[in-house]
Design a protein around this motif. Sequence first.
Motif, short mmCIF file in Angstrom:
data_model
loop_
_atom_site.label_atom_id
_atom_site.label_comp_id
_atom_site.label_asym_id
_atom_site.label_seq_id
_atom_site.Cartn_x
_atom_site.Cartn_y
_atom_site.Cartn_z
N UNK A 179 -5.15 -15.43 9.51
CA UNK A 179 -5.29 -14.35 10.49
C UNK A 179 -6.76 -14.11 10.80
N UNK A 180 -7.03 -13.52 12.00
CA UNK A 180 -8.42 -13.29 12.41
C UNK A 180 -8.99 -12.04 11.75
N UNK A 181 -10.29 -11.81 12.00
CA UNK A 181 -10.98 -10.72 11.33
C UNK A 181 -10.41 -9.34 11.64
N UNK A 182 -10.04 -9.12 12.91
CA UNK A 182 -9.47 -7.83 13.29
C UNK A 182 -8.15 -7.57 12.58
N UNK A 183 -7.30 -8.60 12.52
CA UNK A 183 -6.01 -8.44 11.84
C UNK A 183 -6.21 -8.24 10.34
N UNK A 184 -7.21 -8.92 9.76
CA UNK A 184 -7.49 -8.72 8.34
C UNK A 184 -8.02 -7.31 8.09
N UNK A 185 -8.80 -6.80 9.05
CA UNK A 185 -9.28 -5.43 8.94
C UNK A 185 -8.13 -4.43 8.92
N UNK A 186 -7.13 -4.66 9.77
CA UNK A 186 -5.93 -3.81 9.77
C UNK A 186 -5.22 -3.90 8.43
N UNK A 187 -5.14 -5.11 7.88
CA UNK A 187 -4.48 -5.30 6.59
C UNK A 187 -5.19 -4.52 5.48
N UNK A 188 -6.53 -4.55 5.49
CA UNK A 188 -7.28 -3.81 4.47
C UNK A 188 -7.04 -2.30 4.64
N UNK A 189 -6.99 -1.85 5.88
CA UNK A 189 -6.71 -0.43 6.12
C UNK A 189 -5.34 -0.03 5.57
N UNK A 190 -4.34 -0.87 5.80
CA UNK A 190 -3.01 -0.58 5.28
C UNK A 190 -3.01 -0.60 3.74
N UNK A 191 -3.71 -1.56 3.19
CA UNK A 191 -3.83 -1.65 1.73
C UNK A 191 -4.50 -0.41 1.16
N UNK A 192 -5.57 0.04 1.82
CA UNK A 192 -6.29 1.23 1.36
C UNK A 192 -5.39 2.46 1.40
N UNK A 193 -4.62 2.62 2.48
CA UNK A 193 -3.73 3.77 2.59
C UNK A 193 -2.67 3.75 1.50
N UNK A 194 -2.15 2.58 1.19
CA UNK A 194 -1.15 2.46 0.13
C UNK A 194 -1.76 2.78 -1.23
N UNK A 195 -2.93 2.25 -1.50
CA UNK A 195 -3.58 2.51 -2.78
C UNK A 195 -3.91 3.99 -2.93
N UNK A 196 -4.27 4.63 -1.84
CA UNK A 196 -4.58 6.06 -1.91
C UNK A 196 -3.31 6.86 -2.22
N UNK A 197 -2.20 6.48 -1.60
CA UNK A 197 -0.95 7.19 -1.87
C UNK A 197 -0.54 7.02 -3.33
N UNK A 198 -0.64 5.80 -3.85
CA UNK A 198 -0.33 5.58 -5.26
C UNK A 198 -1.34 6.28 -6.17
N UNK A 199 -2.58 6.33 -5.73
CA UNK A 199 -3.62 7.02 -6.49
C UNK A 199 -3.35 8.51 -6.59
N UNK A 200 -2.86 9.10 -5.52
CA UNK A 200 -2.50 10.53 -5.55
C UNK A 200 -1.40 10.78 -6.58
N UNK A 201 -0.40 9.92 -6.58
CA UNK A 201 0.72 10.07 -7.53
C UNK A 201 0.23 9.97 -8.96
N UNK A 202 -0.58 8.95 -9.25
CA UNK A 202 -1.04 8.76 -10.63
C UNK A 202 -2.07 9.81 -11.04
#
Length: 604
Positions: free
Chosen positions: A64-87
Amino acid sequence: MADTANVTQARNDTDHENLGELPEWDLRDLYPAPDSPELKDDLERARYLARSFREDYEGRLDEIDGGSLGVAVERYEALQEQLGRIMSYAQLVYSGDMSNPEVGKLYQWLQETVTAISTDLVFFTLELNSISEEALERKLEDERLARYRPWLRDIRALRPHQLSDELERMLHEKHVTGRAAWVRLFDETMAGLRFPLDGEELTSSEILNKLTGHDPATRKAAAKSFGKVLGDNARTFALVHNTLAKDKEIEDTWRGFTRPVSERNLQNRVEDEVVDALVKAVTDSYPNLAHRYYKLKARWFGVDKLPYWDRNAPLPEDDDRIIPWHQARQTVLGAYGEFSSTLAEVGQRFFDRPWIDAPTRAGKAPGAFAHPTVPSAHPYLLLNYQGRSRDVMTLAHELGHGVHQVLAGGQGHLMADTPLTLAETASVFGEMLTFQAMLRAEKDPKRRKVMLAGKVEDMLNTVVRQIAFHMFETRLHDERREGEVMASRIGEIWMETQRESLGPVFEFDEEYQYYWAYIPHFIHVPFYVYAYAFGDCLVNSLYAVYENAPEGFVERYLEMLQAGGTKRHRELLAPFGLDASDPAFWHKGLDVISRMIDELEAFD
């Protein structure tokens, strides 16, 4: 002597009343309750989003290109933050009452559930590290991904030590029944211990506080009770230490780390040789710092030898005043405000809102910490406030962490956290601001001597004692590679490092050999402890820059805190003309302590 003891007992009986109303935190900013629909819904949402994320990206990152990878990192960050809130919620509820079986059950369940959910995310950083440098640089031309360059840099620093996807996933899934389970055993064992003293059963925080009281008989009795109970449980603590040390050795071997400390150094984004230079500078300075100061303290006490329980004893001229909470708050915020209105404004939020848990109580985690939670929420502070001067310094320390975490939150979940070596900067700087403000306000020479001695002792505890802990940890892990280390041998290593660091003026009774057992950092974060010395020496050097050239310092300091984890130590210190890779850097910080001891010698 009897009259003194009676006065001391009467003082202790009224200590808690004199503290004033102590705040308790309210965790509803994270979740309304452990059984709330909001927590259940977030778990289900995270489970669904993690699976979708894996389906969308696994095996595709290279194409995937850089823009799509940037979107992927954003989604990953949002998920990690949600799990981080729980823990974060799980950890804070657990820290509030480690002795409650229902709370322990909740904590374990959330750990297991979040670990299972996050297993679907393990592939992401592994695949990021498999992208070639050339391909990644092309992708980083897109601004959406370029924002995460510092995070990618730190992730890819682990590339040489990365295992196969299957092994990494297995280690991730087994963590909850491996290291995490042993950490929980340690925490619950310590929280459940009670230490008999004068007909009472005290927690570890309460009995350790007795070692800073005026009555020598109480100090001795408390020290011996503490050591005896630790000794009674030494086999359990030795098993925990041996198991976790062996677990670390196995993983270090697979990952290619030749020294036990190297993995922590890499996580801290600091080179092995920089840490080695710090350790050497401190150990070489043992005689000039700790040995010299404690010999001076023995003279103040009118003895040739100090019993170990007098290490943190107040000076004879110390009036042992209890500092109520409102005064501690005013002192710390006032010191912060003199330096920076921004620091004071952020710090004020912690007091205006229920972000601090200050009282001691049965089952509560001992010591103190600042938990950052996640950028979309706010940090929480845990204290065990008992009104001593050191408790005020602890408040200043943990509030510094909290302010740092708030200011760095703008970097987002993946880049807000700083490495441990820099995480102590704001906390130790907050202590220094508070101490200097208190010292300036005090005009009585005797009180100034008491305050200066207290600060020297705190710095020795932060620098010399923590490096002694580091040496203990290093020797223990090295010996564990040759086989299991018996509790008696662990005690011998402990005594060796304590005698080397504290000097010949101390006398150690038999029970002191078990004091290694209560240090939580050895269990929670192996090789954390040198970060305290790193931070203290760094702050001493920083404060010297501030005193000599204050213009523009505050702005540069705030920028350093706001950077979070986006910059490494060389980049952060360069604007101040400092370089931690220079061996002379550490001696500058240590010279600050030495000059304070010089000043104390002048009082005699």
